[in-house]
Design a protein around this motif. Structure first.
Motif, mmCIF file in Angstrom:
data_model
loop_
_atom_site.group_PDB
_atom_site.id
_atom_site.type_symbol
_atom_site.label_atom_id
_atom_site.label_comp_id
_atom_site.label_asym_id
_atom_site.label_seq_id
_atom_site.Cartn_x
_atom_site.Cartn_y
_atom_site.Cartn_z
ATOM 1 N N ARG A 26 47.934 38.289 30.953
ATOM 2 C CA ARG A 26 48.863 39.169 30.352
ATOM 3 C C ARG A 26 48.373 40.684 30.113
ATOM 4 N N ASP A 27 47.166 41.058 30.380
ATOM 5 C CA ASP A 27 46.205 42.226 30.120
ATOM 6 C C ASP A 27 45.590 42.615 31.286
ATOM 7 N N LEU A 28 45.607 41.764 32.599
ATOM 8 C CA LEU A 28 44.762 42.139 33.410
ATOM 9 C C LEU A 28 45.423 41.921 34.791
ATOM 10 N N GLU A 29 45.723 42.650 35.858
ATOM 11 C CA GLU A 29 46.262 42.467 37.225
ATOM 12 C C GLU A 29 45.307 43.111 38.154
ATOM 13 N N PHE A 30 45.618 42.343 39.346
ATOM 14 C CA PHE A 30 44.661 43.082 40.622
ATOM 15 C C PHE A 30 45.707 43.414 41.715
ATOM 16 N N LYS A 31 45.303 44.330 42.290
ATOM 17 C CA LYS A 31 46.153 44.829 43.500
ATOM 18 C C LYS A 31 45.013 45.141 44.745
ATOM 19 N N ARG A 32 45.385 44.724 45.803
ATOM 20 C CA ARG A 32 44.495 44.801 47.139
ATOM 21 C C ARG A 32 44.536 46.316 47.295
ATOM 22 N N ASP A 33 45.813 46.791 47.276
ATOM 23 C CA ASP A 33 46.000 48.230 47.713
ATOM 24 C C ASP A 33 46.771 49.044 46.806
ATOM 25 N N LEU A 34 46.531 50.415 47.418
ATOM 26 C CA LEU A 34 46.946 51.410 46.086
ATOM 27 C C LEU A 34 48.584 51.287 46.493
ATOM 28 N N GLY A 58 46.291 46.597 28.954
ATOM 29 C CA GLY A 58 45.265 46.011 29.729
ATOM 30 C C GLY A 58 44.947 46.848 30.942
ATOM 31 N N ASP A 59 44.254 46.262 31.836
ATOM 32 C CA ASP A 59 43.688 46.927 33.120
ATOM 33 C C ASP A 59 44.310 46.389 34.115
ATOM 34 N N LEU A 60 44.687 47.596 34.984
ATOM 35 C CA LEU A 60 45.409 47.359 36.499
ATOM 36 C C LEU A 60 44.216 47.806 37.312
ATOM 37 N N ILE A 61 43.909 47.111 38.306
ATOM 38 C CA ILE A 61 42.659 47.267 39.172
ATOM 39 C C ILE A 61 43.122 47.324 40.613
ATOM 40 N N PHE A 62 42.626 48.386 41.440
ATOM 41 C CA PHE A 62 43.189 48.426 42.761
ATOM 42 C C PHE A 62 41.802 48.207 43.596
ATOM 43 N N GLY A 63 41.769 47.505 44.539
ATOM 44 C CA GLY A 63 40.728 47.281 45.288
ATOM 45 C C GLY A 63 40.313 45.750 45.279
ATOM 46 N N ILE A 64 40.812 44.934 44.767
ATOM 47 C CA ILE A 64 40.640 43.425 44.525
ATOM 48 C C ILE A 64 41.745 42.698 45.065
ATOM 49 N N GLU A 65 41.285 41.676 46.217
ATOM 50 C CA GLU A 65 42.082 40.792 46.539
ATOM 51 C C GLU A 65 42.305 39.548 45.690
ATOM 52 N N GLU A 66 43.602 39.086 45.473
ATOM 53 C CA GLU A 66 43.674 37.904 44.775
ATOM 54 C C GLU A 66 44.474 36.812 45.740
ATOM 55 N N LYS A 67 44.274 35.658 45.303
ATOM 56 C CA LYS A 67 45.145 34.401 45.829
ATOM 57 C C LYS A 67 45.384 33.461 44.595
ATOM 58 N N GLY A 69 46.775 34.534 42.117
ATOM 59 C CA GLY A 69 46.613 35.036 40.788
ATOM 60 C C GLY A 69 45.022 35.144 40.458
ATOM 61 N N VAL A 70 44.152 34.682 41.391
ATOM 62 C CA VAL A 70 42.611 34.493 41.158
ATOM 63 C C VAL A 70 41.988 35.478 41.840
ATOM 64 N N ALA A 71 41.044 36.315 41.423
ATOM 65 C CA ALA A 71 40.105 37.173 42.151
ATOM 66 C C ALA A 71 39.339 36.688 43.221
ATOM 67 N N THR A 72 39.465 36.711 44.602
ATOM 68 C CA THR A 72 38.752 36.280 45.452
ATOM 69 C C THR A 72 37.891 37.270 46.159
ATOM 70 N N ALA A 73 38.306 38.486 46.059
ATOM 71 C CA ALA A 73 37.171 39.477 47.133
ATOM 72 C C ALA A 73 37.451 40.994 46.544
ATOM 73 N N LEU A 74 36.252 41.754 46.489
ATOM 74 C CA LEU A 74 36.200 43.000 46.015
ATOM 75 C C LEU A 74 36.128 43.770 47.469
ATOM 76 N N VAL A 75 37.584 44.113 47.797
ATOM 77 C CA VAL A 75 37.792 44.514 49.221
ATOM 78 C C VAL A 75 37.430 46.289 49.101
ATOM 79 N N GLY A 76 37.900 46.839 48.050
ATOM 80 C CA GLY A 76 37.846 48.291 47.928
ATOM 81 C C GLY A 76 38.828 48.977 48.625
ATOM 82 N N LEU A 77 38.961 50.255 48.512
ATOM 83 C CA LEU A 77 39.764 51.214 48.810
ATOM 84 C C LEU A 77 39.033 52.369 49.390
#
Length: 372
Positions: A26-34, A58-67, A69-77
């Motif tokens: 609820r307070d955390l979401e990952f996004k691969r791309d901007l 919460g925190d919205l983080i861009f640059g993290i790949e998820e599968k 809903g689980v964080a799988t890779a720090l791919v970066g931007l």
């Protein structure tokens, strides 16, 4: 939300999300791309941010790949300009949310040059619910464990009502803490001397039910425990206190509530004999150091249980009628002309001497003095 002050979040915290296979919540979401610059991409970004603000933040983080809903890779931007990218996101939030969202923070976190990640910390909002106002869109979004969703009419009615009632609910919690210092619904009362009562409450307290796993080892300690401390489990939480005297009173206690807030009370004055005369005095150092210690350590304790700001800090001074503020060994203020006074309420992201200055200044004004 990452359980760390925003200014302290770094690469290691993002890598830990991957290593520990942390899931979105609820307070955390990952996004691969901007978010792109198409209408749909911008609306999606605004929906993500407002859903966090309308819930508990919460925190919205861009640059993290998820599968799943689980964080799988720090791919970066990779961006042409970090500053321009952050400015674009800030402008989008400023121009397309109603009412305006206050307190959002965003930061570029360097990874392997030239790539990095962006974290956006969205606070729970006093002005919720916020709506997306972009190209004829006027939707409100809420959030649950599965992510964002469009709020229906009934949820909106509840959200608007809760927003209107929130300040009064918070003030009432502090009012109850002040009455408790006098012994109401408590196993003891504070000593019959001037005292301060502070409540530290996360702004998102009423947006999610909590039952913290608190014990005497992980709760707030009273101010000044040099004379020892005892503890008691209560209906509300864990009560830590100094020794109870023959009159059933203590000089300091701290109550950590299981719903995720803290009340601390301590004496700040008493009678002192000077050159053969008894004076009723309040010591500013005891108030100021006590407030800084109580508020700062309470926030640290609550963060250990996964709670984050913004924080509401409320302070009331009681029992000061006729007491003087001891300014130095040779001077004191005129007697206070009221017995109980609220120092006010602050909503802050960080709790330190700088952010608590308004409360410190108000304390001196209670005795007709400007704080040096």
């Amino acid at each position: 939300m990452i359980s760390r002050a925003f200014d302290e979040v770094g690469r290691g915290d993002l890598e830990a999300l991957i290593a520990n296979s942390v899931s979105e919540r609820r307070d955390l979401e990952f996004k691969r791309d901007l978010p792109g610059e198409t209408s749909d991409a911008i609306k999606e970004f605004l929906a993500d941010v407002t859903s966090l603000a309308n819930a508990q933040g919460g925190d919205l983080i861009f640059g993290i790949e998820e599968k799943g809903g689980v964080a799988t890779a720090l791919v970066g931007l990779t961006v042409a300009s970090q500053d321009e990218t952050l400015q674009r996101l800030e402008n989008t939030l400023r121009d397309s949310i109603d009412p305006k969202l206050i307190g959002v923070k965003m930061e570029w976190i360097p990874l392997d040059e030239p790539i990095g990640a962006i974290i956006i910390r969205v606070p729970a909002s006093l002005a919720a619910p916020h709506r997306v106002r972009y190209k004829k869109s006027g939707l409100f979004f809420g959030r649950n464990s599965r992510g964002k969703y469009e709020m229906d009419a009934q949820e909106l009615r509840v959200a608007f009502t809760q927003s209107e009632q929130l300040p009064e609910k918070i003030r009432q919690l502090h009012a109850d803490a002040v009455e408790a210092a006098g012994g109401r619904d408590m196993p003891f009362a504070l000593n019959a001397e001037p005292a301060a009562v502070v409540s530290i409450i996360p702004l998102a307290l009423f947006r999610e039910a909590r039952d913290l796993a608190i014990t005497r080892e992980n709760v707030q300690m009273p101010v000044d425990v040099s004379r020892g401390v005892d503890w008691l489990d209560t209906l509300e939480g864990v009560l830590m206190h100094t020794a109870v005297n023959e009159e059933g009173r203590v000089c300091s206690y701290a109550l950590t509530h299981r719903d995720g807030r803290v009340d601390v009370a301590w004496t700040i004055g008493g009678a002192l004999e000077i050159r053969g005369h008894e004076h009723q005095l309040v010591w500013p150092k005891r108030f100021e150091e006590g407030l800084l210690d109580a508020a700062g350590s309470a926030v640290a304790r609550l963060r250990q249980h996964g709670l984050q700001g913004p924080w509401v800090v409320l302070v009331t001074v009681i029992g000061v009628l006729g007491y003087q503020l001891m300014i130095s060994n040779d001077s004191s203020s005129k007697p206070a002309w009221r017995d109980r006074a609220s120092m006010g309420a602050l909503v802050v992201d960080q709790v330190d001497k700088a952010t608590l200055q308004p409360l410190l200044k108000a304390f001196w004004l209670l005795f007709g003095q400007r704080r040096p």
